[in-house]
Design an enzyme around this catalytic site. Structure first.
Site, PDB file in Angstrom:
ATOM      1  N   VAL A   1      27.020 -87.278 -38.675  1.00  0.00           N
ATOM      2  CA  VAL A   1      27.439 -87.649 -37.564  1.00  0.00           C
ATOM      3  C   VAL A   1      26.298 -88.005 -36.661  1.00  0.00           C
ATOM      4  CG1 VAL A   1      28.007 -85.416 -36.466  1.00  0.00           C
ATOM      5  CG2 VAL A   1      29.409 -87.678 -35.728  1.00  0.00           C
ATOM      6  N   LYS A   2      25.135 -87.184 -37.014  1.00  0.00           N
ATOM      7  CA  LYS A   2      23.953 -87.124 -36.023  1.00  0.00           C
ATOM      8  C   LYS A   2      23.240 -88.406 -36.041  1.00  0.00           C
ATOM      9  CE  LYS A   2      24.650 -82.812 -34.520  1.00  0.00           C
ATOM     10  NZ  LYS A   2      24.881 -82.610 -33.098  1.00  0.00           N
ATOM     11  N   ASP A   3      23.412 -89.264 -36.875  1.00  0.00           N
ATOM     12  CA  ASP A   3      22.643 -90.510 -36.991  1.00  0.00           C
ATOM     13  C   ASP A   3      23.187 -91.594 -35.808  1.00  0.00           C
ATOM     14  OD1 ASP A   3      22.199 -89.505 -39.342  1.00  0.00           O
ATOM     15  OD2 ASP A   3      23.055 -90.996 -40.678  1.00  0.00           O
TER      16      ASP A   3
END
Length: 452
Positions: free
Chosen positions: A43-45
């Site tokens: 999700v950090k993308d």
């Protein structure tokens, strides 16, 4: 033709997947927002790209610059992918509790990796918070990302993750459940969903050793709540500015053991090969069962991919060493599974106390059986040797036979746990297991405690 201009164009629009097995006892529909479909497998993308683009727009990040960030691994991966495409250098500062796979992956995409100790205060110069800030001041043309307090973190999820969840559920989502670390995901998604429907409930999953739950409930930042924990990616010993407690309805805490066990269960029972925080998220969701009704639509977000944890939660030896592996332990042989392949360390009656001390240090053990040509005739324990040394500093050159205690009891490999436990007392710290063919192994208090 339908294609992305570069890998950054594939970020977002991740699928929603129905949970079936682990949630069968719940009355409601549970959907997983499956963020491992992002190119960096997390999700950090989303927020990594948003933070870079916003820093470029206002001049904080200049062409050819160096991006510096303290990360548990996933944000570093997202930043590294963007850095490759946009022509920046990347320095990831990571704590030593993170998996080796995460560190190797960051290096594989061209990042410099700086490893810092976990068990230090946030303001300690050695911490990964402090190290990141220091490197940013020392490195020319650099930008310190600071995902914890960078508003672009929550902004990314307000603009993308939240709207996707609303559209994919056709506005029927009633609960959002997610692990909380920097706070960007829960705050950005929570804010968006509550703007669409104020009745949507937002639940954070916390871990033991983290401050979030108690602070949310009492407003007290309790430093006594802070201690080392194993779970990766969630929990904090600080209060990041990205955590908007106003949009969070409550927290539930999940133990390290449950997080690890449910990470493995997701893979084996749902076919979902996910990271450690996913185990926390699904266990936390199950703990909230009383809050759900049949008509509810509950969305749980899974952060990252299981490939980053193959040496940890998906490794039987790692799990067994921490007492996380759900194995039935009923007999003596079960207690020594994790070290049965190691030879039994012994000492002879005519060897010296100095030899015993050296062996204890080299093998990191506290007790050693003593033998002569007839078999086991005694034992030595570090506490006994310490007391003897206080009485006589020259004892190092004394033969073991002059200081040894009684031999350890010997049980069969099929002896019950109850039988073994009775033999471990204040006076006797270990038991020997007869494995047959003249081979023996040792059971210590540590083995008994690990099995509890």
């Amino acid at each position: 033709m339908d294609y992305a201009e570069n890998i950054l164009g594939t970020i977002g629009n991740t699928p929603m997947v129905k949970m079936n097995t682990l949630t069968k006892e719940l009355p409601c529909l549970v959907l997983a927002k499956y963020e491992t479909f992002n190119p960096g497998n997390s999700v950090k993308d989303r927020m990594a790209l948003q933070m870079i683009e916003d820093a470029e727009a206002d001049g904080r990040l200049q062409p050819g610059g160096t991006i510096i960030e303290g990360t548990s691994g996933n944000t570093g991966m997202g930043l590294a992918l963007a850095a490759i495409i946009k022509g920046y250098k990347m320095v990831c500062v990571i704590s030593d509790k993170q998996s080796k796979e995460k560190m190797d992956i960051l290096r594989a995409v061209g990042s410099e990796v700086v490893v810092c100790p976990t068990n230090v205060e946030p303001d300690d110069p050695r911490s990964y918070y402090s190290t990141s800030k220091r490197l940013a001041t020392e490195t020319p043309n650099s930008w310190y990302v600071n995902q914890y307090d960078n508003p672009s973190n929550a902004k990314a999820h307000y603009q993308s993750t939240g709207p996707e969840i609303w559209e994919q559920t056709e506005g029927k989502v009633t609960h959002f459940v997610v692990g909380v670390g920097t706070g960007g995901t829960i705050s950005g998604v929570g804010k968006y969903l509550k703007e669409q429907n104020p009745d949507v409930k937002v639940w954070g999953v916390d871990t033991y050793g983290s401050v979030f739950k108690k602070y949310h409930e009492t407003g007290i930042f309790d430093e006594n709540e802070i201690y080392p924990y194993i779970t990766e990616g969630i929990g904090e010993d600080i209060l990041p500015e990205n955590v908007n407690f106003d949009v969070i309805d409550g927290f539930t805490k999940v133990t390290d053991k449950d997080a690890a066990i449910y990470t493995r269960r997701l893979a084996k029972e749902e076919g979902m090969f996910l990271g450690n925080s996913a185990g926390s998220a699904i266990k936390g969701l199950l703990q909230l069962k009383e809050h759900f009704k049949p008509e509810d639509v509950v969305v749980v977000l899974f952060h990252d991919h299981g490939s980053r944890y193959v040496g940890k939660m998906f490794n039987d030896d790692w799990m067994r060493e921490r007492g996380f592996l759900e194995e039935e332990i009923t007999i003596a042989e079960d207690l020594i599974k994790s070290h049965i392949d190691k030879p039994l360390v012994v000492i002879k009656t005519e060897e010296l106390v100095s030899h015993a001390i050296e062996r204890m240090r080299d093998f990191k053990i506290s007790q050693i059986p003593v033998e002569d040509t007839t078999g086991f005739v005694g034992s030595v324990d570090e506490a006994d040797l310490f007391r003897a040394y206080l009485e006589d500093k020259d004892i190092a050159e004394t033969p073991i036979k002059d200081v040894m205690g009684a031999p350890y009891p010997i049980v069969s490999r099929k002896a019950s746990i109850a039988e073994v436990s009775k033999l471990i007392t204040k006076e006797n710290n270990a038991v020997l297991v007869d494995l047959g063919d003249g081979k023996h192994h040792i059971i210590t208090k540590h083995d008994i405690i690990s099995a509890i």
